[in-house]
Design a protein around this motif. Structure first.
Motif, PDB file in Angstrom:
ATOM      1  N   GLN A 117      19.297  -7.541  16.432  1.00  0.00           N
ATOM      2  CA  GLN A 117      19.890  -8.768  15.917  1.00  0.00           C
ATOM      3  C   GLN A 117      19.444  -8.924  14.463  1.00  0.00           C
ATOM      4  O   GLN A 117      18.250  -9.068  14.197  1.00  0.00           O
ATOM      5  CB  GLN A 117      19.439  -9.967  16.742  1.00  0.00           C
ATOM      6  N   LYS A 118      20.386  -8.942  13.555  1.00  0.00           N
ATOM      7  CA  LYS A 118      20.043  -8.883  12.134  1.00  0.00           C
ATOM      8  C   LYS A 118      19.201 -10.072  11.678  1.00  0.00           C
ATOM      9  O   LYS A 118      18.329  -9.924  10.816  1.00  0.00           O
ATOM     10  CB  LYS A 118      21.316  -8.788  11.282  1.00  0.00           C
ATOM     11  N   ASP A 119      19.434 -11.261  12.220  1.00  0.00           N
ATOM     12  CA  ASP A 119      18.712 -12.446  11.764  1.00  0.00           C
ATOM     13  C   ASP A 119      17.384 -12.660  12.481  1.00  0.00           C
ATOM     14  O   ASP A 119      16.636 -13.573  12.135  1.00  0.00           O
ATOM     15  CB  ASP A 119      19.590 -13.689  11.954  1.00  0.00           C
ATOM     16  N   LYS A 120      17.082 -11.849  13.465  1.00  0.00           N
ATOM     17  CA  LYS A 120      15.872 -12.036  14.260  1.00  0.00           C
ATOM     18  C   LYS A 120      14.635 -11.530  13.524  1.00  0.00           C
ATOM     19  O   LYS A 120      14.723 -10.601  12.706  1.00  0.00           O
ATOM     20  CB  LYS A 120      16.021 -11.299  15.594  1.00  0.00           C
ATOM     21  N   VAL A 121      13.499 -12.134  13.812  1.00  0.00           N
ATOM     22  CA  VAL A 121      12.221 -11.668  13.267  1.00  0.00           C
ATOM     23  C   VAL A 121      11.609 -10.674  14.248  1.00  0.00           C
ATOM     24  O   VAL A 121      11.212 -11.044  15.356  1.00  0.00           O
ATOM     25  CB  VAL A 121      11.247 -12.829  13.026  1.00  0.00           C
ATOM     26  N   TYR A 122      11.577  -9.418  13.857  1.00  0.00           N
ATOM     27  CA  TYR A 122      10.868  -8.401  14.630  1.00  0.00           C
ATOM     28  C   TYR A 122       9.544  -8.098  13.937  1.00  0.00           C
ATOM     29  O   TYR A 122       9.431  -8.198  12.712  1.00  0.00           O
ATOM     30  CB  TYR A 122      11.686  -7.115  14.726  1.00  0.00           C
ATOM     31  N   PHE A 123       8.545  -7.730  14.708  1.00  0.00           N
ATOM     32  CA  PHE A 123       7.284  -7.238  14.160  1.00  0.00           C
ATOM     33  C   PHE A 123       7.316  -5.717  14.279  1.00  0.00           C
ATOM     34  O   PHE A 123       7.457  -5.181  15.391  1.00  0.00           O
ATOM     35  CB  PHE A 123       6.084  -7.794  14.922  1.00  0.00           C
ATOM     36  N   PHE A 150       9.772   7.874   3.242  1.00  0.00           N
ATOM     37  CA  PHE A 150       9.465   6.903   4.300  1.00  0.00           C
ATOM     38  C   PHE A 150       9.524   5.482   3.743  1.00  0.00           C
ATOM     39  O   PHE A 150      10.063   4.571   4.398  1.00  0.00           O
ATOM     40  CB  PHE A 150       8.095   7.197   4.891  1.00  0.00           C
ATOM     41  N   ALA A 151       8.986   5.287   2.549  1.00  0.00           N
ATOM     42  CA  ALA A 151       9.061   3.971   1.918  1.00  0.00           C
ATOM     43  C   ALA A 151      10.515   3.575   1.650  1.00  0.00           C
ATOM     44  O   ALA A 151      10.910   2.419   1.862  1.00  0.00           O
ATOM     45  CB  ALA A 151       8.259   3.961   0.622  1.00  0.00           C
ATOM     46  N   LEU A 152      11.320   4.534   1.194  1.00  0.00           N
ATOM     47  CA  LEU A 152      12.746   4.263   0.975  1.00  0.00           C
ATOM     48  C   LEU A 152      13.445   3.909   2.286  1.00  0.00           C
ATOM     49  O   LEU A 152      14.299   3.008   2.328  1.00  0.00           O
ATOM     50  CB  LEU A 152      13.424   5.478   0.342  1.00  0.00           C
ATOM     51  N   LEU A 153      13.096   4.613   3.353  1.00  0.00           N
ATOM     52  CA  LEU A 153      13.695   4.327   4.653  1.00  0.00           C
ATOM     53  C   LEU A 153      13.333   2.921   5.118  1.00  0.00           C
ATOM     54  O   LEU A 153      14.200   2.164   5.584  1.00  0.00           O
ATOM     55  CB  LEU A 153      13.223   5.356   5.676  1.00  0.00           C
ATOM     56  N   ILE A 154      12.058   2.559   5.008  1.00  0.00           N
ATOM     57  CA  ILE A 154      11.626   1.216   5.412  1.00  0.00           C
ATOM     58  C   ILE A 154      12.364   0.155   4.608  1.00  0.00           C
ATOM     59  O   ILE A 154      12.871  -0.834   5.162  1.00  0.00           O
ATOM     60  CB  ILE A 154      10.101   1.073   5.241  1.00  0.00           C
ATOM     61  N   GLU A 155      12.423   0.354   3.291  1.00  0.00           N
ATOM     62  CA  GLU A 155      13.112  -0.605   2.429  1.00  0.00           C
ATOM     63  C   GLU A 155      14.586  -0.737   2.820  1.00  0.00           C
ATOM     64  O   GLU A 155      15.118  -1.855   2.940  1.00  0.00           O
ATOM     65  CB  GLU A 155      12.996  -0.159   0.975  1.00  0.00           C
ATOM     66  N   THR A 156      15.253   0.384   3.041  1.00  0.00           N
ATOM     67  CA  THR A 156      16.666   0.360   3.415  1.00  0.00           C
ATOM     68  C   THR A 156      16.871  -0.327   4.759  1.00  0.00           C
ATOM     69  O   THR A 156      17.791  -1.143   4.925  1.00  0.00           O
ATOM     70  CB  THR A 156      17.222   1.794   3.484  1.00  0.00           C
ATOM     71  N   LEU A 184       5.785  -7.699   4.057  1.00  0.00           N
ATOM     72  CA  LEU A 184       4.532  -7.008   4.361  1.00  0.00           C
ATOM     73  C   LEU A 184       3.475  -7.975   4.893  1.00  0.00           C
ATOM     74  O   LEU A 184       3.200  -9.014   4.284  1.00  0.00           O
ATOM     75  CB  LEU A 184       3.986  -6.316   3.112  1.00  0.00           C
ATOM     76  N   TYR A 185       2.887  -7.623   6.019  1.00  0.00           N
ATOM     77  CA  TYR A 185       1.769  -8.407   6.544  1.00  0.00           C
ATOM     78  C   TYR A 185       0.529  -8.169   5.679  1.00  0.00           C
ATOM     79  O   TYR A 185       0.268  -7.058   5.239  1.00  0.00           O
ATOM     80  CB  TYR A 185       1.458  -7.998   7.987  1.00  0.00           C
ATOM     81  N   TYR A 186      -0.229  -9.235   5.442  1.00  0.00           N
ATOM     82  CA  TYR A 186      -1.465  -9.106   4.667  1.00  0.00           C
ATOM     83  C   TYR A 186      -2.523 -10.026   5.247  1.00  0.00           C
ATOM     84  O   TYR A 186      -2.223 -10.972   5.983  1.00  0.00           O
ATOM     85  CB  TYR A 186      -1.234  -9.442   3.181  1.00  0.00           C
ATOM     86  N   GLU A 187      -3.761  -9.741   4.910  1.00  0.00           N
ATOM     87  CA  GLU A 187      -4.877 -10.580   5.328  1.00  0.00           C
ATOM     88  C   GLU A 187      -5.690 -10.981   4.103  1.00  0.00           C
ATOM     89  O   GLU A 187      -5.585 -10.380   3.042  1.00  0.00           O
ATOM     90  CB  GLU A 187      -5.753  -9.845   6.346  1.00  0.00           C
ATOM     91  N   TYR A 188      -6.508 -12.027   4.287  1.00  0.00           N
ATOM     92  CA  TYR A 188      -7.325 -12.545   3.194  1.00  0.00           C
ATOM     93  C   TYR A 188      -8.681 -11.851   3.138  1.00  0.00           C
ATOM     94  O   TYR A 188      -9.267 -11.519   4.167  1.00  0.00           O
ATOM     95  CB  TYR A 188      -7.545 -14.044   3.354  1.00  0.00           C
ATOM     96  N   ASN A 189      -9.172 -11.679   1.926  1.00  0.00           N
ATOM     97  CA  ASN A 189     -10.545 -11.229   1.714  1.00  0.00           C
ATOM     98  C   ASN A 189     -11.339 -12.405   1.180  1.00  0.00           C
ATOM     99  O   ASN A 189     -10.958 -13.010   0.172  1.00  0.00           O
ATOM    100  CB  ASN A 189     -10.612 -10.088   0.690  1.00  0.00           C
ATOM    101  N   LYS A 209      16.328  -4.212   4.346  1.00  0.00           N
ATOM    102  CA  LYS A 209      17.371  -4.884   3.578  1.00  0.00           C
ATOM    103  C   LYS A 209      18.721  -4.889   4.302  1.00  0.00           C
ATOM    104  O   LYS A 209      19.463  -5.884   4.241  1.00  0.00           O
ATOM    105  CB  LYS A 209      17.515  -4.228   2.203  1.00  0.00           C
ATOM    106  N   LYS A 210      19.048  -3.808   5.003  1.00  0.00           N
ATOM    107  CA  LYS A 210      20.379  -3.702   5.608  1.00  0.00           C
ATOM    108  C   LYS A 210      20.439  -4.130   7.067  1.00  0.00           C
ATOM    109  O   LYS A 210      21.485  -4.575   7.545  1.00  0.00           O
ATOM    110  CB  LYS A 210      20.889  -2.258   5.488  1.00  0.00           C
ATOM    111  N   HIS A 211      19.328  -3.980   7.787  1.00  0.00           N
ATOM    112  CA  HIS A 211      19.399  -4.171   9.232  1.00  0.00           C
ATOM    113  C   HIS A 211      18.484  -5.255   9.782  1.00  0.00           C
ATOM    114  O   HIS A 211      18.767  -5.793  10.856  1.00  0.00           O
ATOM    115  CB  HIS A 211      19.089  -2.855   9.946  1.00  0.00           C
ATOM    116  N   SER A 212      17.407  -5.597   9.087  1.00  0.00           N
ATOM    117  CA  SER A 212      16.455  -6.544   9.661  1.00  0.00           C
ATOM    118  C   SER A 212      15.672  -7.268   8.563  1.00  0.00           C
ATOM    119  O   SER A 212      14.449  -7.125   8.451  1.00  0.00           O
ATOM    120  CB  SER A 212      15.492  -5.789  10.590  1.00  0.00           C
ATOM    121  N   PRO A 213      16.356  -8.085   7.757  1.00  0.00           N
ATOM    122  CA  PRO A 213      15.721  -8.677   6.567  1.00  0.00           C
ATOM    123  C   PRO A 213      14.618  -9.688   6.859  1.00  0.00           C
ATOM    124  O   PRO A 213      13.824  -9.993   5.960  1.00  0.00           O
ATOM    125  CB  PRO A 213      16.899  -9.350   5.852  1.00  0.00           C
TER     126      PRO A 213
END
Length: 405
Positions: free
Chosen positions: A160-166, A207-213, A247-252, A216-220
């Motif tokens: 589902q394009k609008d869904k939030v997947y992890f 791999f970075a290009l694949l993730i970005e694509t 991108l998930y991030y954590e605090y230092n 942007k196109k399938h799961s924004p």
């Protein structure tokens, strides 16, 4: 002869047909290595032009082989047919798993999980899958042209394009050994795996290009949990400039006592990605045991099951994958689960303070005393600043997002 057939545009191939064997005997390990290096057959290839097929094989296979597998369910055979085959094989479970279920088995007995547990997990696998082809556009400077590279995702259900997947990402080096993976999970259904990308030849730039694509196109709206060790840091460094919000991030939290007299010790306020070390891996495998005991039905993906089945105890008691097996899909999945349970900034991405408080109470129960818990997962505590994890969570929830400042 293959050169002549290629010149004349005629079909040519080497075909190897086999049923599964034990993955921990030489012949089985050699065959599994061949399969691991092959690209997966997708039915879209029937309609592809010759050049696209060649590009797909080049980008997804390290040995120019295509791996084709159909289960009896995918071939439309009935449960009655399956039961008849089992009777003809005298209901020998080991033979059935190889000859009918096409499952690669093991002859050794150092598996982390018992055969009964693995049989139960196997019964939940959903073999009815579809394929999503994601085409990456890459500029090839030496040829001064844009090259389109197709990569395949195996889906258990339409996205589902609008869904939030992890999405958990374990990053390999593209050297034909460890795979780079994207494990798409559904946060609304106990992080069930709904899709997997797996490739052991893709380099970190592609791999970075694949993730970005894909994002942007399938799961924004999806969130990426990327291993930040070794090759993963290179992927994160590329994506920070392209899709930072994903991108998930954590605090230092800086250790003031150690940085006051030495400014060079000051670190960035946030860290992108997931660090995998001995402490985090131990907690990840604890989570795996918990899930297998409490909610085994979420393990419906074939690749995830294969990685779990391949786990063994090393001589020093450490859990790891066997010589002929892998854990790349499993680690991608566990990175998501670990972050949701133990991440100090997961509240921002879960968008629920209640979820964080619930996870905190579970964490206390899992890891025992406050001192043991802090030593295991609180980087601030390890630096000498004894801040209770509960207070740390509260501080994280009340702090503004630095990427939006």
């Amino acid at each position: 002869m293959s050169e002549l057939a290629e010149r004349d545009g005629r079909p040519h191939a080497k075909i190897i047909s086999t049923t599964p064997s034990n993955v921990d005997v030489p012949s089985g390990a050699a065959c599994m290595q061949l399969i691991d290096g092959a690209c997966v057959f997708v039915e879209d290839m029937y309609d592809w032009p010759r050049e696209k097929i060649k590009t797909y094989i080049e980008a997804n296979s390290s040995n120019d082989f295509i791996y084709i597998k159909y289960t009896w369910q995918q071939l439309g055979l009935t449960q009655e047919w399956y039961d008849k085959q089992c009777r003809s094989l005298l209901n020998d479970r080991l033979v059935i798993r190889r000859e009918v279920d096409l499952e690669w088995t093991k002859s050794s007995d150092n598996s982390v999980f018992e055969e009964e547990t693995l049989d139960l997990l196997y019964s939940y696998i959903n073999f009815v899958t579809s394929t999503l082809i994601v085409e990456v556009k890459k500029y090839v400077e030496s040829m001064e042209e844009i090259r389109v590279i197709p990569y395949s995702f195996k889906l258990l259900e339409p996205l589902q394009k609008d869904k939030v997947y992890f999405i958990g990402c374990d990053v390999g080096g593209g050297l034909g050994k460890d795979s780079s993976t994207m494990v798409i999970t559904d946060p609304d259904r106990a992080f069930k795996v709904v899709g997997v990308f797996k490739n052991n030849t893709i380099n970190i730039n592609n791999f970075a290009l694949l993730i970005e694509t894909f994002i942007k196109k399938h799961s924004p709206n999806s969130i990426l949990f990327i291993e930040n060790n070794s090759y993963g840091k290179g992927v994160i460094d590329i994506l920070i400039d392209r899709i930072p919000k994903s991108l998930y991030y954590e605090y230092n939290i800086p250790d003031k006592d150690k940085t006051k007299s030495n400014p060079s010790k000051v670190t960035s306020s946030i860290t992108y990605g997931i660090s995998t070390n001995s402490a985090s891996r131990a907690l990840m495998f604890d989570l795996l045991r918990e899930i297998i005991e409490d909610t085994p039905t979420v393990i419906q993906n074939e690749e995830l099951y294969a990685d779990i089945k391949g786990l063994v105890y090393s001589k020093n008691g450490k859990i790891e994958h066997g010589l002929a097996t892998h854990d790349d899909v499993l680690m991608g999945w566990l990175m998501v689960l670990y972050s949701v349970r133990f991440g100090n900034n997961i509240g921002k991405f879960m968008r629920s303070v209640a979820d964080v408080k619930k996870n905190l109470s579970t964490l206390v129960a899992m890891t025992g005393s406050i001192e043991a818990r802090n030593a295991a997962i609180d980087p601030v505590y390890n630096k000498g600043v004894n801040i209770p994890f509960k207070d740390l969570i509260g501080a994280m929830l009340e702090t503004e997002d630095p990427t939006e400042a």
